[in-house]
Design a protein around this motif. Structure first.
Motif, PDB file in Angstrom:
ATOM      1  N   ASP A   1       0.834  -1.202   0.000  1.00 48.10           N
ATOM      2  CA  ASP A   1       0.000   0.000   0.000  1.00 48.10           C
ATOM      3  C   ASP A   1       0.869   1.253   0.000  1.00 48.10           C
ATOM      4  N   GLY A   2       1.979   1.195   0.729  1.00 46.75           N
ATOM      5  CA  GLY A   2       2.892   2.334   0.767  1.00 46.75           C
ATOM      6  C   GLY A   2       3.561   2.583  -0.568  1.00 46.75           C
ATOM      7  N   ILE A   3       3.892   1.514  -1.291  1.00 41.88           N
ATOM      8  CA  ILE A   3       4.480   1.645  -2.623  1.00 41.88           C
ATOM      9  C   ILE A   3       3.506   2.359  -3.562  1.00 41.88           C
ATOM     10  N   ILE A   4       2.245   1.969  -3.495  1.00 47.93           N
ATOM     11  CA  ILE A   4       1.234   2.611  -4.337  1.00 47.93           C
ATOM     12  C   ILE A   4       1.178   4.104  -4.031  1.00 47.93           C
TER      13      ILE A   4
ATOM     14  N   LEU B   1       0.029  -4.218  -9.578  1.00 51.29           N
ATOM     15  CA  LEU B   1      -0.298  -4.065  -8.159  1.00 51.29           C
ATOM     16  C   LEU B   1      -1.453  -3.084  -7.976  1.00 51.29           C
ATOM     17  N   LEU B   2      -1.432  -1.987  -8.711  1.00 45.35           N
ATOM     18  CA  LEU B   2      -2.509  -1.006  -8.607  1.00 45.35           C
ATOM     19  C   LEU B   2      -3.841  -1.594  -9.044  1.00 45.35           C
ATOM     20  N   ALA B   3      -3.779  -2.490 -10.022  1.00 43.54           N
ATOM     21  CA  ALA B   3      -5.013  -3.099 -10.517  1.00 43.54           C
ATOM     22  C   ALA B   3      -5.616  -4.074  -9.516  1.00 43.54           C
ATOM     23  N   MET B   4      -4.808  -4.560  -8.586  1.00 41.87           N
ATOM     24  CA  MET B   4      -5.269  -5.612  -7.674  1.00 41.87           C
ATOM     25  C   MET B   4      -5.632  -5.125  -6.288  1.00 41.87           C
ATOM     26  N   ARG B   5      -5.145  -3.936  -5.885  1.00 42.13           N
ATOM     27  CA  ARG B   5      -5.342  -3.514  -4.506  1.00 42.13           C
ATOM     28  C   ARG B   5      -6.292  -2.320  -4.410  1.00 42.13           C
ATOM     29  N   PRO B   6      -7.125  -2.276  -3.384  1.00 43.54           N
ATOM     30  CA  PRO B   6      -8.057  -1.161  -3.213  1.00 43.54           C
ATOM     31  C   PRO B   6      -7.326   0.103  -2.767  1.00 43.54           C
TER      32      PRO B   6
ATOM     33  N   ASN C   1      -9.843   3.059 -14.046  1.00 39.23           N
ATOM     34  CA  ASN C   1      -9.700   1.702 -14.559  1.00 39.23           C
ATOM     35  C   ASN C   1      -9.218   1.693 -16.005  1.00 39.23           C
ATOM     36  N   PHE C   2      -9.661   2.670 -16.787  1.00 43.40           N
ATOM     37  CA  PHE C   2      -9.162   2.774 -18.159  1.00 43.40           C
ATOM     38  C   PHE C   2      -7.664   3.081 -18.161  1.00 43.40           C
ATOM     39  N   ILE C   3      -7.249   4.046 -17.342  1.00 42.40           N
ATOM     40  CA  ILE C   3      -5.834   4.429 -17.322  1.00 42.40           C
ATOM     41  C   ILE C   3      -4.958   3.247 -16.910  1.00 42.40           C
ATOM     42  N   ILE C   4      -5.335   2.566 -15.839  1.00 46.49           N
ATOM     43  CA  ILE C   4      -4.548   1.438 -15.368  1.00 46.49           C
ATOM     44  C   ILE C   4      -4.572   0.300 -16.400  1.00 46.49           C
ATOM     45  N   GLY C   5      -5.754   0.001 -16.928  1.00 50.17           N
ATOM     46  CA  GLY C   5      -5.867  -1.088 -17.898  1.00 50.17           C
ATOM     47  C   GLY C   5      -5.086  -0.811 -19.164  1.00 50.17           C
ATOM     48  N   HIS C   6      -5.194   0.404 -19.677  1.00 47.80           N
ATOM     49  CA  HIS C   6      -4.461   0.766 -20.886  1.00 47.80           C
ATOM     50  C   HIS C   6      -2.957   0.665 -20.654  1.00 47.80           C
ATOM     51  N   THR C   7      -2.509   1.182 -19.522  1.00 49.24           N
ATOM     52  CA  THR C   7      -1.077   1.146 -19.225  1.00 49.24           C
ATOM     53  C   THR C   7      -0.595  -0.283 -19.022  1.00 49.24           C
ATOM     54  N   LEU C   8      -1.408  -1.101 -18.366  1.00 53.51           N
ATOM     55  CA  LEU C   8      -1.050  -2.504 -18.170  1.00 53.51           C
ATOM     56  C   LEU C   8      -0.903  -3.213 -19.505  1.00 53.51           C
TER      57      LEU C   8
END
Length: 210
Positions: A55-58, A98-103, A139-146
């Motif tokens: 969480d701290g890394i995020i 990691l960002l896609a998996m954690r709240p 979700n679009f930003i994270i998904g596109h980047t992933l």
């Protein structure tokens, strides 16, 4: 020799360095202790365990998002926010999954959410509606980047060689859609953000007519 003046931020920065250079799977308390020159148990004076570190890394990555001054139209500001978010993720490709998996839990992250929701509530949405639009955008930003990060780990020629194995008679539209050059990630990202803003603006217009 153990480092002097160890604190939570130094632990998190070291953890992010390990993830950036070695990968998320290689981040363990033992490996982090080695990186900092201390025994793993001493890290618990500063963090509550691996979940706390993740969480701290995020939060550290989100600190790199530069919102700047709110300039121009709503569309301009969304493009600025989204572009800065994407660039922060691209600087840390091993963190994107990691960002896609954690709240969302960190203080920096919540501050960014609050800023975004303020933009949306100023348009007339209530906080719950604003959160829905924010979730779609993030979700679009994270998904596109992933997707971009994943494609960068295989060459364009390798991907095309696999795709060309499919029968063009059976899949004519797919065959005709095959690219002749690598994906324009910047262009597709801008298109996606514009489509999201178009949707938000249509909803704003609906609110005005209600």
């Amino acid at each position: 020799m153990p480092r002097q003046g160890l604190n939570r931020r130094k632990v998190l920065e070291a953890a992010l360095h390990v993830v950036d250079t070695e990968g998320l799977d290689d981040l363990t308390m033992r490996r982090l202790g080695q990186q900092l020159g201390v025994e793993a148990p001493s890290l618990y004076k500063h963090v509550n365990g691996k979940a706390d570190i993740l969480d701290g890394i995020i939060d550290l990555v989100y600190e790199e998002i530069d919102l700047g001054e709110a300039q121009g139209t709503f569309r301009d500001r969304v493009r600025t926010y989204a572009g800065s978010f994407r660039q922060a993720l691209l600087r840390h490709p091993n963190v994107v999954q990691l960002l896609a998996m954690r709240p969302v839990t960190g203080a920096t992250t919540i501050e960014l959410v609050e800023t975004a929701l303020e933009e949306l509530t100023n348009l007339g949405f209530d906080p719950q509606e604003g959160r829905r639009f924010l979730n779609v955008t993030v979700n679009f930003i994270i998904g596109h980047t992933l997707s971009q990060v994943g494609e960068q780990r295989a060459s364009f020629e390798e991907v095309m060689a696999v795709r060309r194995q499919f029968d063009p008679v059976e899949y004519p539209n797919f065959a005709n859609s095959l690219a002749t050059a690598p994906v324009d990630h910047d262009g597709e990202f801008e298109l996606g953000i514009d489509l999201i803003v178009d949707g938000i603006e249509r909803n704003v217009a609906s609110l005005a007519q209600a």
